[in-house]
Write an enzyme that holds these catalytic residues in place. Structure first.
Site: not given
Ligand code: F6R
Length: 242
Positions: A67, A136, A138, A143
């Site tokens: 992303d 959540d 995702h 989401e």
């Molecule tokens: C990152 C991404 C997100 C993260 C998720 C967890 O490219 O797409 O889905 O993997 O938000 O983030 P952390 O590792 O910071 O808890």
């Protein structure tokens, strides 16, 4: 679904890096799907360490990131392009021509999403997709409620994700972009292997819900239960409820 229990963050990072380096050693020209966020940073550090020791070679690897924020130029220190270069690409022998991320500066969402799906298709699909998980549920920026059948698309970030990401924007919620381009769940599910890393007590509840609860778009990561080659590597805290 395979679950690998690690002692702590360092151990989780080493175990995840082992799986990625095995992939690169077995198929030097593989396609790695990569993630940003806090969780995989230790995994990238471990891979850099092994690269420096001559144990793993990224010269033929292609990468596609999950992303990118819509509207942020690459050069912005908070872009995922910058994150990946700072935390990984600048420290290994990856060919810059084989690095792919959605282009946040292309504001034509339909055109950019189509281009990125074509990139993934043209490199032959993803051999191994690395993921983190949001509180959540995702994955990428898919989401709760995201349709399982989507390819790359543009999303409005939820308030929870904006809040969680503000630590990367001087704690200022107003600086966090409100939209992003993300690989869709369909794209992620088409990866030949999926590796999800999770650490810390804050992830324990969602790990239980996502992987031991019903498969539902309300918990996007739950779809990974259906993936034929899915590995979860978690530390003791993240896996404490399962
Ligand atoms: C990152 C991404 C997100 C993260 C998720 C967890 O490219 O797409 O889905 O993997 O938000 O983030 P952390 O590792 O910071 O808890």
């Amino acid at each position: 679904m395979k679950i690998i229990r690690a002692k702590d963050y360092k151990d989780m990072s080493r175990k995840a890096a082992n799986i990625i380096s095995a992939q690169v050693i077995m198929k030097p020209n593989c396609v790695l799907g990569l993630a940003t966020g806090g969780t995989p940073v230790g995994t990238y550090q471990q891979l850099i360490d092994w690269y420096n020791k001559g144990d793993v070679d990224f010269s033929e690897v292609t990468t596609v990131n999950l992303d990118e924020y819509r509207g942020l130029p690459r050069e912005n220190p908070q872009s995922y392009w910058s994150f990946m270069h700072d935390n990984f690409f600048d420290h290994v022998n990856i060919d810059p021509a084989r690095i792919n991320l959605p282009d946040g500066t292309n504001l034509d969402a339909a055109a950019e999403c189509k281009r990125y799906d074509e990139v993934i298709h043209n490199v032959g699909g993803i051999d191994l997709q690395l993921l983190g998980i949001g509180h959540d549920g995702h994955i990428g920026f898919n989401e709760p409620g995201a349709a399982f059948e989507l390819g790359t698309h543009c999303v409005d970030l939820t308030q929870e994700t904006i809040e969680a990401n503000k630590r990367f924007f001087d704690g200022n919620v107003d600086l966090v972009p409100k939209q992003a381009y993300t690989m869709g769940i369909k794209t992620i599910m088409q990866a030949r292997k999926v590796l999800l890393v999770a650490n810390g007590a804050g992830k324990a509840e969602i790990i239980k819900k996502a992987f031991f609860g019903p498969v539902t778009p309300e918990v996007p990561a739950s779809i990974l239960q259906m993936h034929p080659d899915f590995t979860l590597v978690g530390d003791a805290e993240a896996l404490s409820l399962i």
